[in-house]
Design an enzyme around this catalytic site. Structure first.
Site, PDB file in Angstrom:
ATOM      1  N   HIS A 152       4.265  -3.195  -5.864  1.00 51.85           N
ATOM      2  CA  HIS A 152       4.786  -2.368  -6.557  1.00 51.85           C
ATOM      3  C   HIS A 152       6.464  -1.985  -6.670  1.00 51.85           C
ATOM      4  O   HIS A 152       6.394  -1.811  -8.595  1.00 51.85           O
ATOM      5  CB  HIS A 152       4.037  -1.418  -5.990  1.00 51.85           C
ATOM      6  CG  HIS A 152       4.536   0.134  -6.742  1.00 51.85           C
ATOM      7  ND1 HIS A 152       5.755   1.222  -6.627  1.00 51.85           N
ATOM      8  CD2 HIS A 152       3.612   0.831  -7.896  1.00 51.85           C
ATOM      9  CE1 HIS A 152       5.380   1.943  -7.625  1.00 51.85           C
ATOM     10  NE2 HIS A 152       4.291   1.767  -8.541  1.00 51.85           N
ATOM     11  N   HIS A 168      -6.429   1.100  -9.316  1.00 55.86           N
ATOM     12  CA  HIS A 168      -4.944   0.954  -9.035  1.00 55.86           C
ATOM     13  C   HIS A 168      -4.849  -0.278  -7.979  1.00 55.86           C
ATOM     14  O   HIS A 168      -4.728   0.343  -6.865  1.00 55.86           O
ATOM     15  CB  HIS A 168      -4.721   2.151  -9.963  1.00 55.86           C
ATOM     16  CG  HIS A 168      -3.459   2.363  -9.228  1.00 55.86           C
ATOM     17  ND1 HIS A 168      -2.899   3.656  -8.323  1.00 55.86           N
ATOM     18  CD2 HIS A 168      -1.545   2.338 -10.480  1.00 55.86           C
ATOM     19  CE1 HIS A 168      -1.105   3.799  -8.368  1.00 55.86           C
ATOM     20  NE2 HIS A 168      -0.455   2.776  -9.945  1.00 55.86           N
TER      21      HIS A 168
END
Ligand code: CA
Length: 334
Positions: A68, A26
């Site tokens: 992100h 991740h």
């Protein structure tokens, strides 16, 4: 310790020869190095994992960068380098900057804007700013280069970020991402890739308009996060999962959507929801987010307890982890 007793009950359900789940790094090796940096990609690639995740946003000059947030201020020194470029809400948006400007920024460990402290206190020191924002091309070439030199076939798991926001700003991020992934050869049978998004219309568009062969994953948020205009409660019902199975291959729920912690006369009890069962009934893979050693979800005291519950009992198919090496170790027993 009744809590332990309940956990042990779950262990009964673990099949002896359970197949290894899909392990997704991740945001790179974000437990160890700042998220979405090539240094983190190199570290994650050194583990026996399946996929590395880039989140994707667009710049003012229509380039795709691995970031992100649609903002730059939580993970870069943008406020120091371009102090006058914030919007009226006080935030610095990647879409207001050209790539050459973003390349001047240094990436650091994620901070909480209000306190200016790092989000995860024991991770890489936020004061150390050695890192840069990679483009999606650089990310892909980095992974492909390492696959070549290390004789590996580690896949990529890109997330198209905030398509509604990009559209409002006059940008078609989805079209751009598809073109780039096709240029790098990912839209063919047998390529190791999943495309993920929190916005169902984008995933439908990928299937219907762009006719991509790449498997798709719908991420499921909690409505309270205001991730998009979508009602995510619907996608946690059997009806919603059945509908989505017509155009995606998998779903990425928040871990907490897979169970409830009930308080039974002062004793904590973990009870599964029907989510995984319904998703599997309709042929969907389930890849929940996010396994974090330093932020275990409510009800679990160790990473092993959590992974036993998720993989052994619920039979999820894969997991997003900030510490993907520890999920490999969970399977390889070290
Ligand atoms: Ca993501």
């Amino acid at each position: 310790m009744n809590f332990v007793k309940y956990i042990l009950l779950f262990l009964v359900f673990i099949s002896c020869a359970s197949k290894r789940g899909t392990i997704i790094a991740h945001r790179g090796a974000s437990g160890y190095l700042p998220e979405h940096t090539l240094e983190g990609v190199a570290m994650a690639h050194s583990w026996n994992i399946d996929y590395i995740e880039p989140d994707i946003v667009m710049t003012k000059d229509n380039r795709l960068v691995v970031l992100h947030d649609i903002h730059l201020d939580t993970t870069t020194n943008v406020a120091a380098v371009f102090p006058n470029r914030k919007r009226s809400d006080g935030r610095f948006y990647a879409i207001d900057f050209k790539l050459d400007e973003i390349k001047k920024l240094k990436v650091h460990e994620r901070i909480d804007l209000k306190t200016q402290k790092q989000y995860y206190p024991n991770r890489f020191m936020k004061e150390k700013k050695y890192f840069r924002v990679p483009t999606l091309s650089e990310f892909i070439e980095f992974v492909q280069g390492l696959n070549r030199t290390r004789s590996k076939k580690i896949g990529i798991y890109p997330e198209i970020k905030s398509p509604e926001f990009h559209k409002k700003e006059g940008k078609d991020i989805t079209k751009k991402v598809v073109a780039l992934l096709r240029a790098y050869g990912y839209d063919k049978e047998g390529q190791k890739i999943f495309i993920q998004c929190f916005y169902p219309p984008t995933l439908k568009r990928l299937k219907v308009e762009f006719k991509v062969k790449m498997p798709l994953v719908l991420l499921i948020a909690d409505n309270s996060w205001n991730e998009s205009s979508i009602d995510y409660d619907y996608y946690q019902t059997e009806e919603g999962l059945k509908e989505v199975s017509k155009y995606v291959e998998g779903v990425g729920p928040w871990m907490n959507q897979l169970y409830k912690v009930e308080n039974d006369e002062g004793e904590k009890r973990i009870v599964k929801t029907n989510f995984v069962e319904w998703a599997h009934k309709h042929g969907l893979k389930v890849h929940p987010y996010t396994h974090r050693l330093d932020a275990l979800p409510d009800g679990f005291r160790t990473s092993k307890e959590l992974l036993d519950f998720m993989f052994g009992y619920l039979k999820i198919d894969g997991i997003f982890s900030d510490f993907a090496d520890t999920v490999v170790n969970y399977y390889e027993g070290s």
